[in-house]
Design a protein around this motif. Structure first.
Motif, mmCIF file in Angstrom:
data_model
loop_
_atom_site.group_PDB
_atom_site.id
_atom_site.type_symbol
_atom_site.label_atom_id
_atom_site.label_comp_id
_atom_site.label_asym_id
_atom_site.label_seq_id
_atom_site.Cartn_x
_atom_site.Cartn_y
_atom_site.Cartn_z
ATOM 1 N N LYS A 161 0.870 -1.284 -0.059
ATOM 2 C CA LYS A 161 0.092 0.014 -0.204
ATOM 3 C C LYS A 161 0.985 1.265 0.059
ATOM 4 O O LYS A 161 0.376 2.378 -0.372
ATOM 5 N N ASP A 162 2.089 1.098 0.420
ATOM 6 C CA ASP A 162 2.871 2.383 0.627
ATOM 7 C C ASP A 162 3.559 2.806 -0.731
ATOM 8 O O ASP A 162 4.346 3.791 -0.980
ATOM 9 N N HIS A 170 0.928 -4.733 -10.677
ATOM 10 C CA HIS A 170 0.660 -4.631 -9.477
ATOM 11 C C HIS A 170 0.288 -3.003 -9.151
ATOM 12 O O HIS A 170 0.367 -2.634 -7.811
ATOM 13 N N TYR A 171 -0.106 -2.231 -10.204
ATOM 14 C CA TYR A 171 -0.485 -0.856 -9.947
ATOM 15 C C TYR A 171 -1.881 -0.700 -9.931
ATOM 16 O O TYR A 171 -2.576 0.166 -9.462
ATOM 17 N N ALA A 172 -2.706 -1.710 -10.387
ATOM 18 C CA ALA A 172 -4.165 -1.615 -10.806
ATOM 19 C C ALA A 172 -4.898 -1.348 -9.584
ATOM 20 O O ALA A 172 -5.978 -0.264 -9.681
ATOM 21 N N GLU A 173 -4.345 -1.755 -8.245
ATOM 22 C CA GLU A 173 -5.311 -1.367 -7.200
ATOM 23 C C GLU A 173 -5.441 0.086 -6.749
ATOM 24 O O GLU A 173 -6.209 0.407 -6.015
ATOM 25 N N PHE A 174 -4.635 0.890 -7.385
ATOM 26 C CA PHE A 174 -4.296 2.325 -7.023
ATOM 27 C C PHE A 174 -4.994 3.098 -8.038
ATOM 28 O O PHE A 174 -5.153 4.317 -7.906
ATOM 29 N N PHE A 175 -5.676 2.570 -9.217
ATOM 30 C CA PHE A 175 -6.443 3.207 -10.402
ATOM 31 C C PHE A 175 -7.716 2.514 -10.487
ATOM 32 O O PHE A 175 -7.590 1.354 -10.985
ATOM 33 N N ASP A 176 -8.699 3.491 -10.330
ATOM 34 C CA ASP A 176 -10.108 2.743 -10.629
ATOM 35 C C ASP A 176 -10.430 2.860 -12.316
ATOM 36 O O ASP A 176 -11.102 3.927 -12.521
ATOM 37 N N ASN A 177 -9.830 2.015 -12.972
ATOM 38 C CA ASN A 177 -10.222 2.037 -14.528
ATOM 39 C C ASN A 177 -9.729 3.285 -15.004
ATOM 40 O O ASN A 177 -10.339 4.135 -15.775
ATOM 41 N N ASP A 178 -8.429 3.856 -14.665
ATOM 42 C CA ASP A 178 -8.083 5.134 -15.065
ATOM 43 C C ASP A 178 -7.491 5.028 -16.407
ATOM 44 O O ASP A 178 -6.840 4.058 -16.689
ATOM 45 N N LYS A 179 -7.939 5.848 -17.266
ATOM 46 C CA LYS A 179 -7.537 5.960 -18.740
ATOM 47 C C LYS A 179 -6.043 6.009 -18.821
ATOM 48 O O LYS A 179 -5.352 5.222 -19.715
ATOM 49 N N ASP A 180 -5.303 6.817 -17.935
ATOM 50 C CA ASP A 180 -3.835 6.943 -18.018
ATOM 51 C C ASP A 180 -3.047 5.801 -17.606
ATOM 52 O O ASP A 180 -2.134 5.238 -18.438
ATOM 53 N N LYS A 226 1.911 3.421 -3.404
ATOM 54 C CA LYS A 226 0.800 4.220 -3.918
ATOM 55 C C LYS A 226 1.227 5.650 -4.593
ATOM 56 O O LYS A 226 1.177 6.110 -5.752
ATOM 57 N N THR A 227 2.023 6.382 -3.808
ATOM 58 C CA THR A 227 2.816 7.562 -4.250
ATOM 59 C C THR A 227 3.669 7.451 -5.331
ATOM 60 O O THR A 227 3.578 7.989 -6.284
ATOM 61 N N LEU A 228 4.433 6.345 -5.486
ATOM 62 C CA LEU A 228 5.350 6.008 -6.672
ATOM 63 C C LEU A 228 4.678 5.606 -7.981
ATOM 64 O O LEU A 228 5.059 5.979 -9.007
ATOM 65 N N ALA A 229 3.366 4.946 -7.518
ATOM 66 C CA ALA A 229 2.783 4.533 -8.837
ATOM 67 C C ALA A 229 1.981 5.699 -9.469
ATOM 68 O O ALA A 229 1.872 5.929 -10.617
ATOM 69 N N LEU A 230 1.531 6.714 -8.672
ATOM 70 C CA LEU A 230 0.804 7.912 -9.192
ATOM 71 C C LEU A 230 1.926 8.583 -9.823
ATOM 72 O O LEU A 230 1.603 9.360 -10.925
ATOM 73 N N ASN A 231 3.169 8.652 -9.303
ATOM 74 C CA ASN A 231 4.170 9.577 -10.102
ATOM 75 C C ASN A 231 4.683 8.964 -11.191
ATOM 76 O O ASN A 231 4.830 9.540 -12.250
ATOM 77 N N PHE A 232 4.744 7.533 -11.324
ATOM 78 C CA PHE A 232 5.296 6.783 -12.640
ATOM 79 C C PHE A 232 4.160 7.149 -13.648
ATOM 80 O O PHE A 232 4.542 7.547 -14.891
ATOM 81 N N VAL A 233 3.116 6.949 -13.383
ATOM 82 C CA VAL A 233 1.870 6.956 -14.375
ATOM 83 C C VAL A 233 1.859 8.721 -14.773
ATOM 84 O O VAL A 233 1.783 8.938 -16.089
ATOM 85 N N ASN A 234 1.962 9.663 -14.084
ATOM 86 C CA ASN A 234 1.952 10.838 -14.180
ATOM 87 C C ASN A 234 3.273 11.383 -15.190
ATOM 88 O O ASN A 234 3.062 12.010 -15.962
#
Length: 249
Positions: free
Chosen positions: A53-54, A86-96, A56-64
């Motif tokens: 769960k920790d 393993h990133y899917a849990e942090f994105f709710d069907n997010d298009k990016d 999440k910040t890295l996953a969001l930064n990666f996608v951005n």
């Protein structure tokens, strides 16, 4: 096509020559390569340690960071798997994120399947006996080669690429897809088992008269290289991008 080059954090710090070889290999194909400085760790080590769960910040930064590229290419199958699986849990069907998941590739997978590499665009000879280590993530998640337990004809995207290098001799191992025992934090938590598995993997290459061990995951190669150096074993390791780009051991 515009390509974002993703370099895993440990490779950036410890194996800069492999990172440069990755960049040169892609540039030699006339591709438009960018290295976004905002990139950081993909979070794999944290996930392997139970801190999923920790990241999440890295996953969001990666996608951005990578969302505007046509493709993301990395010289590490395990890090690519981390992003894809393993990133899917942090994105709710997010298009990016869905775009990232569909467009991120390990470099051999990209060269073999996307641009369908015919030749390396420069001539070089690499007259060594090479043993190919198939890392677990690349082998069974990204399907870089056929898993032996399937009992079907063997095919390897890495071997197909290596066979484009003049003078190379690919040796046959006793086991084509045995784990080296690294497993990220497994090598710390279960050191004795990890070392024993690594020694077995190195021995298979030695028994097959390989001069160099190569593969698509520098983490596995790092693990075996540590064993080789400690035991003063007469064999070297090289990332596959170094061989394809014409570097020497």
């Amino acid at each position: 096509m515009r390509i974002g080059l993703f370099i895993p954090c440990f490779m950036n710090e410890l194996y800069p020559n492999v990172c440069k070889a990755t960049y040169k290999l892609l540039k030699n194909q006339g591709l438009d390569i960018d290295y976004p400085l905002e990139q950081t760790c993909c979070g794999q080590a944290m996930a392997n340690s139970g801190c999923s769960k920790d990241i999440k910040t890295l996953a969001l930064n990666f996608v951005n960071t990578f969302k505007d590229y046509d493709y993301i290419v990395a010289p590490s199958a395990s890090c690519v798997t981390m992003v894809k699986e393993h990133y899917a849990e942090f994105f709710d069907n997010d298009k990016d994120y869905n775009k990232i998941k569909a467009s991120i590739y390990e470099i051999c997978e990209f060269l073999h399947d996307v641009i369908k590499l015919e030749n390396l665009n420069f001539e070089h000879t690499f007259s060594y006996k090479i043993g190919l280590h198939n890392s677990c993530h690349g082998h069974r998640v990204l399907k870089l080669a056929t898993a032996s337990e399937l009992n079907i004809p063997y095919n390897s995207k890495l071997k197909n690429l290596l066979n484009k290098v003049n003078g190379i001799e690919l040796i046959t191992l006793r086991r084509e897809d045995e784990c080296c025992g690294f497993g990220g934090t497994f090598s710390v938590q279960e050191e004795a088992i990890s070392v024993a598995m690594g020694k077995d993997r190195v021995k298979d290459h030695l028994d097959s008269n390989a001069q160099i061990i190569t593969g698509a995951d520098m983490s596995c190669l790092m693990h075996m290289d540590g064993i080789i150096n400690r035991d003063k074993t007469p064999i070297k390791v090289m990332h596959i991008t170094e061989i394809l780009v014409g570097d020497r051991p």
